[in-house]
Design a protein around this motif. Structure first.
Motif, PDB file in Angstrom:
ATOM      1  N   GLY A 168     -32.626  20.992 -17.197  1.00 26.45           N
ATOM      2  CA  GLY A 168     -31.811  21.458 -18.311  1.00 26.45           C
ATOM      3  C   GLY A 168     -30.347  21.582 -17.929  1.00 26.45           C
ATOM      4  O   GLY A 168     -29.443  21.228 -18.700  1.00 26.45           O
ATOM      5  N   ALA A 169     -30.095  22.064 -16.701  1.00 27.78           N
ATOM      6  CA  ALA A 169     -28.719  22.200 -16.234  1.00 27.78           C
ATOM      7  C   ALA A 169     -28.063  20.838 -16.041  1.00 27.78           C
ATOM      8  O   ALA A 169     -26.852  20.678 -16.250  1.00 27.78           O
ATOM      9  CB  ALA A 169     -28.694  22.990 -14.925  1.00 27.78           C
ATOM     10  N   GLY A 177     -19.392  19.011 -17.945  1.00 28.69           N
ATOM     11  CA  GLY A 177     -18.825  18.633 -16.663  1.00 28.69           C
ATOM     12  C   GLY A 177     -19.037  19.670 -15.579  1.00 28.69           C
ATOM     13  O   GLY A 177     -18.678  19.456 -14.421  1.00 28.69           O
ATOM     14  N   ILE A 178     -19.640  20.806 -15.925  1.00 34.45           N
ATOM     15  CA  ILE A 178     -19.924  21.847 -14.936  1.00 34.45           C
ATOM     16  C   ILE A 178     -21.086  21.389 -14.053  1.00 34.45           C
ATOM     17  O   ILE A 178     -22.120  20.966 -14.570  1.00 34.45           O
ATOM     18  CB  ILE A 178     -20.285  23.176 -15.625  1.00 34.45           C
ATOM     19  N   PRO A 179     -20.949  21.431 -12.742  1.00 34.50           N
ATOM     20  CA  PRO A 179     -22.038  20.989 -11.855  1.00 34.50           C
ATOM     21  C   PRO A 179     -23.360  21.679 -12.201  1.00 34.50           C
ATOM     22  O   PRO A 179     -23.401  22.878 -12.466  1.00 34.50           O
ATOM     23  CB  PRO A 179     -21.551  21.394 -10.457  1.00 34.50           C
ATOM     24  N   TRP A 180     -24.430  20.904 -12.185  1.00 37.43           N
ATOM     25  CA  TRP A 180     -25.718  21.434 -12.624  1.00 37.43           C
ATOM     26  C   TRP A 180     -26.203  22.588 -11.742  1.00 37.43           C
ATOM     27  O   TRP A 180     -26.867  23.496 -12.210  1.00 37.43           O
ATOM     28  CB  TRP A 180     -26.777  20.328 -12.702  1.00 37.43           C
ATOM     29  N   GLN A 181     -25.840  22.550 -10.448  1.00 39.96           N
ATOM     30  CA  GLN A 181     -26.256  23.648  -9.580  1.00 39.96           C
ATOM     31  C   GLN A 181     -25.661  24.982 -10.036  1.00 39.96           C
ATOM     32  O   GLN A 181     -26.343  26.012 -10.042  1.00 39.96           O
ATOM     33  CB  GLN A 181     -25.855  23.373  -8.133  1.00 39.96           C
ATOM     34  N   PHE A 396     -27.838  16.497 -28.426  1.00 44.07           N
ATOM     35  CA  PHE A 396     -29.073  16.148 -27.725  1.00 44.07           C
ATOM     36  C   PHE A 396     -29.124  16.806 -26.352  1.00 44.07           C
ATOM     37  O   PHE A 396     -30.132  17.420 -25.971  1.00 44.07           O
ATOM     38  CB  PHE A 396     -29.200  14.631 -27.576  1.00 44.07           C
ATOM     39  N   PHE A 397     -28.045  16.691 -25.590  1.00 49.91           N
ATOM     40  CA  PHE A 397     -28.039  17.306 -24.269  1.00 49.91           C
ATOM     41  C   PHE A 397     -28.131  18.826 -24.364  1.00 49.91           C
ATOM     42  O   PHE A 397     -28.707  19.473 -23.481  1.00 49.91           O
ATOM     43  CB  PHE A 397     -26.791  16.881 -23.499  1.00 49.91           C
ATOM     44  N   CYS A 398     -27.591  19.380 -25.423  1.00 50.79           N
ATOM     45  CA  CYS A 398     -27.744  20.826 -25.626  1.00 50.79           C
ATOM     46  C   CYS A 398     -29.208  21.181 -25.877  1.00 50.79           C
ATOM     47  O   CYS A 398     -29.693  22.224 -25.420  1.00 50.79           O
ATOM     48  CB  CYS A 398     -26.873  21.292 -26.792  1.00 50.79           C
ATOM     49  N   PHE A 399     -29.929  20.304 -26.611  1.00 49.36           N
ATOM     50  CA  PHE A 399     -31.358  20.519 -26.824  1.00 49.36           C
ATOM     51  C   PHE A 399     -32.112  20.506 -25.488  1.00 49.36           C
ATOM     52  O   PHE A 399     -32.985  21.341 -25.240  1.00 49.36           O
ATOM     53  CB  PHE A 399     -31.941  19.442 -27.747  1.00 49.36           C
ATOM     54  N   ILE A 400     -31.778  19.543 -24.623  1.00 48.41           N
ATOM     55  CA  ILE A 400     -32.442  19.462 -23.324  1.00 48.41           C
ATOM     56  C   ILE A 400     -32.146  20.703 -22.489  1.00 48.41           C
ATOM     57  O   ILE A 400     -33.026  21.267 -21.826  1.00 48.41           O
ATOM     58  CB  ILE A 400     -32.011  18.191 -22.567  1.00 48.41           C
TER      59      ILE A 400
END
Length: 529
Positions: A168-169, A177-181, A396-400
């Motif tokens: 999700g991140a 653009g914020i790193p997923w970690q 869509f990415f917000c849904f994920i």
């Protein structure tokens, strides 16, 4: 008389006319039966009423109590929201659309089998929990205590990895653009703070997940209707019935472990069905009404005294059995309308989106085959954007990201709840702490480990964590099906044991999950891909 029979009278411990006493045995009144030796009784004086018990295994027997009245069968909210939140997760939105892009919608017959098996498993998990107020872990300990410890260890090995939140991140990174970690770490800390401050964890989580699931179901269905066409919908539905369709590539060492993991992710995977028994208890379903609920760490001092075992109702009392049938109707509606229906609706929407994305970008299939597993997310985002505006690709990415958060809320709560339950009842000295404090200990331990893995661990990106979690979950699912057969058929009174059809389906599920796992191991030498 079978050892499963319970005395028809006195299920609440009230005076029982004609009950036997320590000084002797009174004559029975017409229609009354003597207690079987499997029902322990006790009395302090010859005239005192005897409290009756149901013995199951060598653990403490369960006192006989009244079964609460069942609520209406048709309802909206309930403990199934936890399974829906976990079921409508990365399997439905990410792993199965990826398989559809590569192998076509006909591969979805395996999804139908997976989610249908889980609906039946859900019904059988609820049987023991609602009849006793105990978790399935306690039931496993009644059969053979090492079985319970096996799941205690398995939960740690499988669920300490932050797979759902990582995926999700990763989607959220594409939007901001914020790193997923960094996002994943912030998400875990947020979950910990929310659960710590909650007065009753279950009530808060049920409300939050219900809102999130509603947004997800409505949102994805609307966009799928805008992007897809009737042909996409028709092939998606017909693909569920293409039984036996299995392309050669699907049985390769590259894809077969992923396929097995995806079947496990068709609905809630791994031990989530076992944790569902604890959510039933906190909801007050069946005999769970006699068990106190878990509180957030801030309110742990308000935790009511936890009984040392569950309770049983009088299965020879027609009125009690009528109430039991009401509870079974209630949970059956949950299993097949809410769980199976909502999970199927969302996966149909995402499959339509996947097929639309393949039309818009035919090259995406080859990209996925070449190892770019995240390409499926990009392709479906393009489908969202094709609905009319590029903003929908961001949606869509917000849904994920929302799916990842939903799953994390459910998993972190469930893991902490299950480990606390086993620790409280079976670790010597643990009862010095309330079960709410043990819940908080496991919750923050899980968060601390997850942060360490994300920042310093060997994880090869979010998708690799997710694939590992999915495949390892398959083993846990096969194992709990075996345990479920033992618990329900050994520890419950005969009148409420599962029938032959349910037992056959659960046995098939055990063979299906474990067979696929070991076939992958011995045929390909691959356990995790």
């Amino acid at each position: 008389m079978d050892s499963s029979d319970l005395n028809a009278a006195g299920s609440t411990g009230a005076p029982v006319p004609g009950a036997s006493t320590e000084k002797g045995t009174r004559p029975l009144i017409p229609g009354q039966r003597r207690p079987h030796p499997s029902e322990s009784t006790s009395a302090t004086t010859p005239s005192a009423p005897r409290e009756r018990f149901w013995r199951a295994g060598r653990l403490e027997p369960m006192p006989i109590r009244r079964l609460p009245e069942a609520p209406p069968s048709i309802h909206i909210l309930g403990p199934t929201v936890f399974l829906v939140a976990l079921g409508v997760g990365m399997g439905e939105s990410y792993m199965w659309p990826r398989l559809v892009l590569v192998f076509g919608p006909e591969i979805r017959w395996l999804f139908l089998i997976g989610v249908s098996l889980q609906a039946v498993v859900m019904l059988e998990m609820s049987r023991y929990a609602m009849a006793t107020g105990e978790s399935i872990f306690f039931g496993a300990a009644r059969v053979f205590k090492p079985l319970m410890w096996f799941f205690f260890v398995t939960a740690i090995l499988v669920y300490i990895w932050p797979g759902h939140l990582s995926a999700g991140a990763s989607a959220f990174e594409r939007v901001t653009g914020i790193p997923w970690q960094a996002t994943a770490v912030a998400g875990m800390l947020l979950v910990g703070v929310v659960f710590t401050l909650a007065k009753v964890v279950y009530s808060l989580l049920e409300s939050v997940l219900s809102i999130c699931i509603g947004l997800l179901v409505v949102g994805t269905s609307v966009v799928a209707a805008l992007v897809g066409n009737f042909a996409d919908l028709a092939s998606t539905v017909s693909g569920m019935f293409a039984f036996g369709h299995l392309p050669d590539e699907a049985t390769s060492a590259t894809w077969f472990p992923i396929l097995v993991g995806s079947i496990a992710f068709a609905g809630p995977s791994g031990m989530q069905q076992m944790w569902y028994t604890l959510h039933l208890r906190d909801k007050g379903a069946g005999m769970g009404a006699h068990i106190p609920r878990i509180r957030g760490l801030r309110h742990a001092g308000e935790q009511e005294s936890m009984p040392s075992r569950g309770f049983m109702f009088d299965t020879s009392d027609p009125a009690e059995m009528a109430k039991w049938k009401g509870w079974r109707r209630w949970v059956t509606f949950d299993a097949f309308v809410l769980f199976w229906g909502v999970t199927m609706l969302v996966t149909i929407a995402f499959t339509v989106l996947a097929q639309a994305s393949a039309r818009l970008d035919p090259g995406v299939v080859e990209v996925i085959r070449n190892g770019e597993r995240d390409a499926a997310l990009d392709a479906m985002a393009s489908s969202f954007a094709a609905a009319g505006t590029p903003v929908l690709g961001t949606v869509f990415f917000c849904f994920i990201a929302l799916i990842g958060l939903n799953a994390t809320l459910g998993l972190f709560d469930s893991f902490s709840r299950g480990q606390a339950d086993m620790t409280y009842f079976f670790v010597p000295g643990a009862k010095r702490f309330s079960i709410s404090k043990l819940y908080g200990f496991f919750l923050w331990g899980l968060i601390a480990f997850g942060i360490a893995v994300l920042l310093f661990g060997p994880a090869d990106g979010p998708a690799a964590i997710l694939d590992t979690l999915a495949f390892l979950s398959t083993f846990a699912m096969g194992a709990y099906c075996v345990v479920l057969l033992l618990v329900n058929n050994i520890t419950l009174p005969k009148p409420i044991r599962p029938g032959i059809v349910s037992n056959v389906i659960i046995a098939f599920a055990a063979l299906f999950y474990l067979g696929a796992l070991f076939y992958s191991l011995f045929a390909y030498g691959v356990v995790v891909s």
